[in-house]
Write a protein that holds these residues in place. Structure first.
Motif, short mmCIF file in Angstrom:
data_model
loop_
_atom_site.label_atom_id
_atom_site.label_comp_id
_atom_site.label_asym_id
_atom_site.label_seq_id
_atom_site.Cartn_x
_atom_site.Cartn_y
_atom_site.Cartn_z
N GLN A 97 0.84 -1.19 0.00
CA GLN A 97 0.00 0.00 0.00
C GLN A 97 0.88 1.25 0.00
OE1 GLN A 97 -2.21 0.11 3.62
NE2 GLN A 97 -3.54 1.75 2.96
N GLU A 98 0.48 2.27 -0.76
CA GLU A 98 1.27 3.51 -0.82
C GLU A 98 1.03 4.35 0.43
OE1 GLU A 98 0.97 5.71 -4.43
OE2 GLU A 98 1.05 3.90 -5.64
N VAL A 99 2.10 4.71 1.09
CA VAL A 99 2.04 5.52 2.29
C VAL A 99 2.89 6.76 2.06
CG1 VAL A 99 2.58 5.60 4.76
CG2 VAL A 99 1.79 3.46 3.73
N PRO A 100 2.31 7.97 2.25
CA PRO A 100 3.11 9.19 2.06
C PRO A 100 4.24 9.27 3.09
CG PRO A 100 0.77 9.69 2.26
CD PRO A 100 0.94 8.25 2.59
N ILE A 101 5.42 9.65 2.63
CA ILE A 101 6.59 9.80 3.50
C ILE A 101 7.21 11.15 3.20
CG2 ILE A 101 8.89 8.93 4.06
CD1 ILE A 101 7.98 6.18 3.18
N ILE A 102 7.62 11.85 4.25
CA ILE A 102 8.36 13.10 4.06
C ILE A 102 9.71 12.95 4.76
CG2 ILE A 102 7.30 14.21 6.06
CD1 ILE A 102 7.59 16.88 4.51
N ILE A 103 10.75 13.33 4.07
CA ILE A 103 12.11 13.27 4.62
C ILE A 103 12.67 14.68 4.52
CG2 ILE A 103 14.41 12.30 4.36
CD1 ILE A 103 13.04 9.94 2.89
N THR A 104 13.12 15.21 5.63
CA THR A 104 13.70 16.56 5.61
C THR A 104 15.12 16.52 6.14
OG1 THR A 104 12.87 17.09 7.82
CG2 THR A 104 11.43 17.61 5.97
N SER A 105 15.94 17.36 5.58
CA SER A 105 17.32 17.50 6.03
C SER A 105 17.90 18.75 5.41
CB SER A 105 18.16 16.30 5.62
OG SER A 105 19.52 16.52 5.95
N THR A 106 18.85 19.33 6.08
CA THR A 106 19.54 20.48 5.51
C THR A 106 20.91 20.10 4.96
OG1 THR A 106 20.51 21.05 7.65
CG2 THR A 106 18.43 22.11 7.06
N THR A 107 21.29 18.84 5.13
CA THR A 107 22.66 18.47 4.76
C THR A 107 22.79 17.26 3.85
OG1 THR A 107 22.85 17.17 6.77
CG2 THR A 107 23.62 19.45 6.89
N LEU A 108 21.70 16.63 3.43
CA LEU A 108 21.82 15.44 2.61
C LEU A 108 22.33 15.77 1.21
CD1 LEU A 108 18.60 13.35 3.40
CD2 LEU A 108 20.91 13.02 4.24
N THR A 109 23.37 15.09 0.80
CA THR A 109 23.88 15.25 -0.56
C THR A 109 23.00 14.44 -1.51
OG1 THR A 109 25.32 13.33 -0.40
CG2 THR A 109 26.25 15.45 0.31
N LYS A 110 23.13 14.68 -2.82
CA LYS A 110 22.35 13.93 -3.79
C LYS A 110 22.63 12.43 -3.69
CE LYS A 110 21.75 17.69 -7.05
NZ LYS A 110 21.98 18.19 -8.40
N HIS A 111 23.88 12.08 -3.42
CA HIS A 111 24.25 10.67 -3.28
C HIS A 111 23.55 10.03 -2.08
CE1 HIS A 111 26.69 7.05 -3.37
NE2 HIS A 111 26.99 7.25 -2.10
N ILE A 112 23.53 10.74 -0.96
CA ILE A 112 22.88 10.21 0.25
C ILE A 112 21.38 10.11 0.04
CG2 ILE A 112 22.45 10.61 2.71
CD1 ILE A 112 25.31 9.71 2.07
N VAL A 113 20.78 11.10 -0.63
CA VAL A 113 19.35 11.04 -0.93
C VAL A 113 19.06 9.79 -1.75
CG1 VAL A 113 17.46 12.13 -2.19
CG2 VAL A 113 18.93 13.51 -0.74
N SER A 114 19.90 9.50 -2.71
CA SER A 114 19.74 8.30 -3.53
C SER A 114 19.78 7.04 -2.68
CB SER A 114 20.84 8.26 -4.60
OG SER A 114 20.75 7.10 -5.36
N ASN A 115 20.69 7.00 -1.72
CA ASN A 115 20.79 5.85 -0.81
C ASN A 115 19.53 5.72 0.05
OD1 ASN A 115 23.29 5.15 -1.77
ND2 ASN A 115 24.41 6.06 -0.04
N VAL A 116 19.04 6.85 0.55
CA VAL A 116 17.83 6.84 1.39
C VAL A 116 16.64 6.33 0.58
CG1 VAL A 116 16.18 8.31 2.63
CG2 VAL A 116 18.63 8.64 2.97
N VAL A 117 16.50 6.82 -0.64
CA VAL A 117 15.42 6.38 -1.52
C VAL A 117 15.50 4.86 -1.73
CG1 VAL A 117 14.56 6.50 -3.90
CG2 VAL A 117 15.10 8.60 -2.65
N CYS A 118 16.68 4.37 -1.93
CA CYS A 118 16.90 2.93 -2.12
C CYS A 118 16.55 2.15 -0.85
CB CYS A 118 18.34 2.68 -2.52
SG CYS A 118 18.74 0.97 -2.80
N LEU A 119 17.06 2.59 0.28
CA LEU A 119 16.83 1.88 1.54
C LEU A 119 15.36 1.85 1.95
CD1 LEU A 119 19.92 3.15 3.56
CD2 LEU A 119 19.50 0.81 2.76
N LEU A 120 14.64 2.92 1.60
CA LEU A 120 13.21 2.98 1.95
C LEU A 120 12.32 2.42 0.85
CD1 LEU A 120 13.04 6.48 3.67
CD2 LEU A 120 13.14 4.22 4.74
#
Length: 74
Positions: free
Chosen positions: A8-31
């Motif tokens: 089931q699709e569940v809305p998720i919000i992730i906020t940060s002031t320091t995530l690099t594009k590479h780390i965002v990619s990792n987070v997207v993958c892990l989640l």
């Protein structure tokens, strides 16, 4: 490689002031987030109304007395 959950699709919000594009990619993958369902908003980190300060602690830590300057008098 990442796999996408077909649950089931569940809305998720992730906020940060320091995530690099590479780390965002990792987070997207892990989640297991789907790139086609992802909205990324990047804003400037320039915040002149936010200040960083360092003060020496002189009272006992459990008293929180050194934080009194954060609450205006009155």
């Amino acid at each position: 490689m990442c796999s996408v959950l077909q649950a089931q699709e569940v809305p998720i919000i992730i906020t940060s002031t320091t995530l690099t594009k590479h780390i965002v990619s990792n987070v997207v993958c892990l989640l297991h987030m789907r790139a086609d369902k992802l909205t990324t908003i990047r804003c400037s980190m320039d915040r002149p109304n936010i200040k960083l300060g360092v003060k020496k602690i002189i009272h006992a830590l459990h008293s929180y007395a050194d934080l009194a300057f954060l609450i205006p008098a009155g």
